[in-house]
Scaffold this motif. Structure first.
Motif: not given
Length: 366
Positions: A257-269, A350-366
């Protein structure tokens, strides 16, 4: 792509063979109430939290109800005593107080952590105040050193609501061992989740734990005499067997969970998004990843249109609920401001890397 907020079946599938065997063993056992599985889980979870005692009960709410009831039986609390509680919490936290004929006194949160603000506690203390109920909200530990200082100054008990904070740590000690007693929920959505209702109480207090053990079993002593007005709230053998298995993976899953959170922190811009406080240590188990934005409703709709489910925790605050209105004598503008902006993003093991990528991508698109 469709990304539900949480698919419990996918989480449980990670352990399915072990869970199936554990349930089968219970079905074949004749000891199905307060049996060996419960005993083992109580021992294992106490050791995990670093405390002397763990008592398994029926739910997280029951854990709170029984804890407060036990303190009343000890004479530490009496009817109409006041318990300080965060205004920004799930309403069940407050029910643990009011159903014991105690009075909740709400305290505003810190705007960065969402947790109870220690700087605002002392102004709420009166001669009737007997305890501080701290909620490690979303999995992030409260600033316990400051809480302890206040509790010692005014001779108050500290009760933890650890329902969302399994495995979170504060200065090397785990939640469950940071106050006088702690109530845990093992609802299926939690980081340590059963497949039904389940809860536990941890404490180092020998006198308190004896009353808790009696209260969970109708208030009945070893001779069969009912000595307290108790509860029928015993951790189920099947749930205990499942929790014993999942406990082995809790730290590993929190790291995921921490690794996913770190991706959100690093990649949500996206500058419209305010990310949660990130201490970078184990003080947050990332039960929930809660962002803030003034465009909350628009963002939620945008993400939903793109197949991403988000949740607003909690849509109705305790300070706005009819059942608690007689306890409200103040405005809670900070709590309400937070509540109008928060949105919980999908984050689970249970989230996949592709799912995490997609969440980040769409938040950054908003």
């Amino acid at each position: 792509m469709k990304i539900p907020f949480l698919e419990i079946d996918k989480v449980n599938k990670l352990y399915e063979p072990q869970l199936t065997n554990a349930v089968t063993d219970v079905l074949r056992s004749s000891n199905i109430v307060l049996g060996e599985n419960v005993r083992q889980f109580e021992e294992n979870f106490a050791k995990y939290c670093g405390v002397k005692h763990c008592v398994g009960v029926g739910s997280g709410l029951d854990a709170l109800l029984i804890t407060f009831s036990a303190y009343k039986q000890l004479g530490v609390f009496k009817d109409e005593d006041e318990i300080l509680v965060p205004a920004n919490t799930y309403f069940a936290t407050v029910l643990g107080i009011t159903k014991n004929n105690l009075v909740p006194v709400f305290v505003e949160p810190n705007e960065l952590t969402f947790n109870i603000n220690p700087e605002l506690i002392e102004e709420k203390i009166t001669h009737r105040t007997k305890a501080i109920l701290v909620v490690h909200l979303y999995g992030q530990v409260v600033e316990m050193n400051k809480i302890r200082g206040i509790a010692e100054k005014y001779n108050l008990k500290i009760i933890e609501d650890g329902a969302q904070a399994h495995g979170s740590e504060y200065q090397g000690k785990k939640v469950g061992n940071l106050g006088d007693a702690c109530a845990f929920s093992f609802y299926p959505t939690k980081n340590l989740g059963a497949i039904g209702e389940a809860g536990a109480i941890t404490t180092n207090d020998d006198n308190l734990v004896e009353i808790i053990r009696t209260l969970r079993n109708y208030g009945k002593d070893n001779n069969g005499d009912v000595i307290y007005d108790g509860f029928n709230s015993r951790l189920d053998e099947i749930q205990a067997a499942i929790l014993n298995i999942k406990l082995k993976y809790l730290d590993l899953n929190n790291e995921r969970r921490t690794r996913i959170a770190k991706r959100y922190f690093t990649e949500i811009k996206n500058p419209k998004i305010n990310l949660p406080k990130n201490s970078g240590d184990k003080s947050h188990n990332w039960h929930l990843f809660v962002i803030k934005t003034e465009k909350r409703n628009e963002l939620q709709s945008f993400l939903s249109d793109n197949g991403i489910q988000t949740i607003i925790h909690y849509s109705v605050l305790p300070t706005k609920m009819h059942i608690f209105e007689k306890y409200i004598d103040d405005d809670f503008l900070i709590t309400e401001s937070i509540q109008n902006q928060v949105l919980s993003l999908p984050l689970n093991i249970a989230m996949t890397e592709n799912e995490i990528d997609f969440v980040i991508e769409k938040i950054n698109e908003f």
